[in-house]
Scaffold this active site. Structure first.
Site, PDB file in Angstrom:
ATOM      1  N   ASP A 184       0.213  -2.318  -6.717  1.00 31.70           N
ATOM      2  CA  ASP A 184      -0.233  -1.116  -7.644  1.00 31.70           C
ATOM      3  C   ASP A 184       0.902  -0.977  -8.842  1.00 31.70           C
ATOM      4  O   ASP A 184       0.919  -0.130  -9.753  1.00 31.70           O
ATOM      5  CB  ASP A 184      -0.756   0.206  -7.341  1.00 31.70           C
ATOM      6  CG  ASP A 184      -1.705   0.007  -6.297  1.00 31.70           C
ATOM      7  OD1 ASP A 184      -2.487  -1.023  -6.625  1.00 31.70           O
ATOM      8  OD2 ASP A 184      -2.087   0.728  -5.136  1.00 31.70           O
ATOM      9  N   HIS A 240      -0.733   1.057  -3.062  1.00 29.65           N
ATOM     10  CA  HIS A 240      -0.661  -0.572  -3.020  1.00 29.65           C
ATOM     11  C   HIS A 240       0.811  -0.835  -2.803  1.00 29.65           C
ATOM     12  O   HIS A 240       0.977  -0.725  -4.241  1.00 29.65           O
ATOM     13  CB  HIS A 240      -1.669  -1.483  -2.778  1.00 29.65           C
ATOM     14  CG  HIS A 240      -2.712  -0.457  -2.329  1.00 29.65           C
ATOM     15  ND1 HIS A 240      -4.047  -0.084  -3.442  1.00 29.65           N
ATOM     16  CD2 HIS A 240      -3.680  -1.448  -1.435  1.00 29.65           C
ATOM     17  CE1 HIS A 240      -4.924  -0.346  -2.423  1.00 29.65           C
ATOM     18  NE2 HIS A 240      -5.149  -0.728  -1.846  1.00 29.65           N
TER      19      HIS A 240
END
Lengths: 436, 436, 436, 436
Positions: free
Chosen positions: D102, D99
């Protein structure tokens, strides 16, 4: 009459065999941890599922092809004895189990039921003597007849309680006659549909009264099977009082039944209660209450009792590990409270399904023994709990510490306590190497 | 400082009101069955959800708007005391509850934690004296700190056990200081992630050891709150030892704790275990173990603890019926272990949500009292179990029957036993007329 | 013959009545939102549960007292028509529903089944003409007979598929004869027991083939009822293909059936799939597929279909709100696919239970209308989604934005976007004030 | 910097090895069905669980020991790239996923977030070039930030929708920059907390609008990854719109997205929806929508997403069977969306857990290939559905029959249709012999 002329006695042929009517893993005389597989597993076959289950479900009519129906219910009952022992012998199963109404027609009166039971148990006794096959347990079905609509021991109707008592008395008489090693209570409708109209305390007190009468009667007739309660959380009632192992232990302790009662644990009942089967066995084992098991499996994505033949080797490995830890399951056994799927309606599926279950438990036994031989899990636990073997841990266990002494210890010891990683993913992966 | 200047003390305005900051059903001084609503309900507010819950979840960051954060953790803790008592007073809540780490920062050492607790409990005590608000219960959080990764009383690490003991000692000292009426143990991580590496017997024995130390210390310091265990079946661990009321009763009985321990039952924990909330209360009540309740509700279609404010009037009616049957809940109370939804992030939602919960329980109390006034369910049950009041039923209950006498009775009585229809659909429909 | 001589036509007597054989809330001619309750609710009674359900379950024998058994299956079938219309008339129910095998014995051959159906539907037609009661829907039972062990449209056996087609043809002929307003397919065994031996694609293609044949035949005979599929997630099979509303919509879209098929949604099927009943109705409504409902309720703590009469006024209020939002349910209706509990075995429970269900839906209708009158939820939503009524929101909805334009907008608009609290606890508490 | 100096590149050492840092089953270059294991399995490691998961849960603080924290969030982010590629290389994993949040800190503004993403993706690109490791998929986290409290594409707030669009645009830019083979949408909060305040139609229309913008933008920039939707039934919201594979297919069909979108299926999401993982794969496969998998497992007795590393060889065997039937999973892969248990907090558990998962999938691949080599299940199915290969069955499939012709056929064919037993217990037992 021979009901399965096309089926020979099932032999162990090992993994390579293409013969579906052979054991691929269960080798009765193979020795594991000093006992034969047969002695370890003490397999029992359930009269109800094998002889009377017809493949119907709430949405459909019977499908099962069964060749033993006679002109009258009693004739059918007699044929079933014949067929049942043929199955037991051909599967080399050392034990069997039954409810009273599985083996004999209820008739119109209690006298007639008693008579029918006498006739059929005479036949069964003769077959037992002839074959050496033994009775693991019997029980009274106190849930199917409409009189038990609101329970038996827990019925709101005293006449129903009395009738249940009469069935239990006969059940114990039969147990004595056939040398039953255990006697089971499954509270089929001992529970409630709605709390709104239920007096839970009276109902549970009454169940305990019935159980104490059973103990007393067993003592009186000089026959003392191991009494077993079989937990189940729900179905048919919304709530069954013997929800799971722990709940049933609470009941046993509250009413002082711990000297006479242990548990008969079933795989599918465990999962319906939100537990693994091995959890239920562990709870029973550490409370000295592991009596016997109903060795089926459920579908954890379904919310009712499917009573499937066990084919999951993970589960049977962990179950057999508990049984080995317990020092064996005797006088209990591994009873297949399992029914063929509705689509497995051929009569030979009775053999194929039991072979599947027996092989799956044999795999489990071999896997569990291998785990124990390597001390795989015992070493893991010994290391994990080592802090209670010496120092402050040993002192806690010995009862030499109190809140003040431990506070003093902790103030010195400090707040940064070091734990060890469980590496649980590694452990689970290694466990796979023990699947047989 | 005033944290909610825009919120006045919440008043009872009745059903017609359009004011969201008013009670529509909870009227503290209204008398029901001879006691005020306030005395019946003994509402408590939970420090953790009200003061420290931030709206985060495993998939998202905090959303809650809370005006009490200070420059240091200790300053924040002091602000919270101020804000909390503002909320308690404005909601007219007579009780509160907390875990140790809710009220004070843990610091880096146990000494520092103790000091922080002393500072904050001094402030709390002053507020209690000023307002008359009392401590329903406190407890030690022995599950959030990483040291408790494998439990507290059930940890595999003896140092962790010792540290937990030090927290419990301080918890009891605080209970004495603040006049706590109960002391709670919720086994946050007393359970297991995997049976493969777990010694369940040692773990449960150790938990019992910790509980007995607590009893002994309470006796030593001359402060004996009612000890309570709060059952929960799972979450955060895969299996929590105090699965439900019955399981916890088994533990209490096994370890001989029944004189000192009762149960703190929570609505959402009940449903996670597969039970209704009222079922859990009934089980506790008939075993003389109904201690206190955490009055939240869950979403039965979800598998985790949502800790919602109670808004279901069916449930609260049945719960209050059990509490009235029990002769009240004191010294326990109705504690809102409830948190606002993540989308109810405004600070005033703390008021709106508690008002919702208090009104819903007030409805429940009024509905339950109406049911009792009409003898709606008690008459139903009396009629239903009448057969145990005389004749064979009374004789069974009196212990005068055995299997043989009941067999004899049944042979005479015959197999066609007549039961009465439960008309349960009618009963459920009539119950609706008592929903307030 | 009169089967219920002691039961008069059920009258509306209002909340104060002590007469259990009266409506307390359902007042057929009372006008709500411009239509009578009777027109709104379009109640239907289900032949199967009312006439053929016997109180048995997988653990017990029939309990229900039913006075219409005759000397032959056909005679019983004739008696049932008589008794059924007595019930319909006395309950003032405008509609009914049936499976083919509910009304007539299957006999030994298809010809015989057809003949029996002709005989019985002649009787039914006469009764319909006499009473003005109408057929909401009929369907073919293609799951109870052993031939359907592996499904009907999805059977692995082409002969079974053909037989199912023959039942559907007759079902449509009957629908034409009786003026059925809808025709239902419930995929009783259209699913699988095990994926191991299942060709899911072929099975689903075949079901679609059967449905298209039904559409074609309806067109041919000039009778076009609204076709409905009834979703259910599981039971009797492990997985039913029509799992829930959304899954069934996927099927309808994939096979291009959206012009001819809508959904028949059931309360207990919704909860078994993990949804609320109102969720399923919403999904159907926004996809223009809300056809009809089976208005039972389940027990969300149980994992099987209990088919209880609806008594939960929360649920019925939200269900009726969806139906009112939908502009009504016609040509569908509110069918009680509900059965009395096993303990409600008296014949008059058929009345008491339907009264309970009808009253509960009448409460729901009144509550829903009150919510709408106050614009309670519609105002809430209008305010909540207001940002899509103007500015960037309106532009998004109009299709005038793309990722680049919205990126540009967001860079200007900034990262600190303000949301409004949902105050959802307040909303839920206020909803309680609309419970009737 | 080297973060795991004590860990060498993981080698295949086979079953006998005692080295926990070795593959016992995964042999990357071993050829199965004409491709290497590495080509079949296309393993990917998930940035979020491996680099950012800290061991916290709703009841506890972080436990994980991770050595890459720097002085600022950006420094930590840079360290993570270094550490992540060390892990990828040492595990010989060919793919990774992430993501946006992240890999890079969100910062205070969208511009800052973009800048951070640019910095980190430069580093990642360099590492990819250096190692040959590729991007399986990336996605935008549109659920953690408080702005997404009510969803992203389904938010009631148009500004939030716009912000989400800006994240998706950047996500696609990054996908192009890094050569991403797929792009995933997981609807983290695309669902509802309560239906009371939800406009489901507008919300779903808006999600579709966002997806179409993504397709259009991909076309514009000349980069077309396979778009994937990841179903999940619930958590964090009460109801997620992409409930399961079938529901998501309904959405794809309704909005005409079938040319551009496939499914990313996760094991634990499947079981939370009441399905087996293999069921979800089958549904996707037969609808030409099997895109990629998140290869974790859940605990079916728990009601939340546990995201465990896969260790169940039954499951992986059946999953790999579906993937082989599908002709492989490319351009998707087998991504471990799995996190170490909270008690596996040591940094080396990241290796041990991935090895466990990779070995379990290698076992599954080998087992599935053996099943296929023996034609074990394909023969079973061919025989089972043979009736549709000729005669009336073939005619049905060919579209040559209608209700009338099939009625005529059935009248001749008769009602006594013979089915074959499934012998499913035998099949399940034989399957055990293929467990590797």
């Amino acid at each position: 009459m021979v009901y399965f002329p096309e089926v020979e006695k099932i032999q162990y042929e090992g993994v390579g065999t293409k013969n579906p009517f052979a054991f691929r893993h269960y080798n009765p005389e193979e020795v594991v941890e000093g006992k034969t597989m047969k002695e370890h597993l003490r397999f029992a076959i359930a009269y109800w599922h094998t002889m009377t289950q017809d493949g119907s479900d709430p949405f459909g009519n019977p499908t099962n092809e069964r060749p033993w129906f006679g002109a009258t219910p009693l004739e059918t009952a007699k044929n079933r004895v014949e067929a049942f022992f043929e199955i037991l012998v051909k599967l080399d199963a050392p034990y069997f189990c039954f409810h009273d109404i599985d083996i004999a027609p209820e008739g119109d009166t209690l006298e007639e039921f008693y008579e029918n039971l006498d006739i059929i148990t005479d036949l069964i006794k003769a077959k037992m003597d002839e074959t050496g096959i033994k009775l693991l347990w019997n029980t009274a079905n106190m849930f199917s007849n409409p009189r038990f609509v609101n329970g038996a021991g827990s019925s709101n109707n005293a006449d129903v309680f009395a009738y249940a008592a009469a069935q239990v008395k006969k059940g114990l008489d039969i147990s004595k006659k056939l040398g039953g090693e255990n006697y089971v209570f499954w509270g089929g409708r001992e529970g409630y549909e709605s709390l709104l109209n239920t007096d839970m305390k009276l109902e549970q007190d009454n169940i305990a009264r019935l159980f104490k009468m059973a103990i007393a009667y067993g003592e009186k007739i000089g026959h003392k099977p191991q009494f077993l309660i079989e937990p189940k959380p729900k179905e048919p009632t919304k709530h069954q009082y013997d929800f799971d192992a722990a709940t049933t232990l609470a009941f046993i302790l509250k009413y002082g039944l711990e000297g006479d009662f242990k548990l008969n644990l079933e795989g599918n009942h465990a999962t319906l209660a939100g537990h693994t089967f091995e959890h239920e066995l562990t709870v029973a084992r550490i409370n000295d209450a592991l009596g016997s098991i109903d060795a089926n499996q459920g579908d954890v994505l379904l919310g009712w009792d499917t009573d499937e033949f066990p084919t999951n080797v993970f589960d049977t490995t962990l179950v057999m590990l508990e049984i080995l830890e317990n020092g064996g399951i005797a006088p209990g056994g591994v009873n297949f409270d399992s029914k063929v799927r509705r689509s497995s309606f051929a009569k030979e599926d009775l053999f194929l399904a039991h072979i599947a279950g027996m092989d799956t438990f044999a795999r489990g036994l071999k896997g569990a023994a291998a785990i124990r031989k390597d001390n795989f899990l015992s070493d893991l636990k010994a290391k994990r709990y080592a802090s209670f073997e010496s120092g402050i841990g040993a002192s806690i266990v010995a009862g030499n510490e109190d809140l003040e002494s431990l506070t003093e210890y902790s103030l010195k010891n400090g707040a940064n306590i070091k734990n060890e990683s469980s590496h649980i993913e590694l452990v689970k992966s290694q466990l796979n190497d023990y699947l047989v």
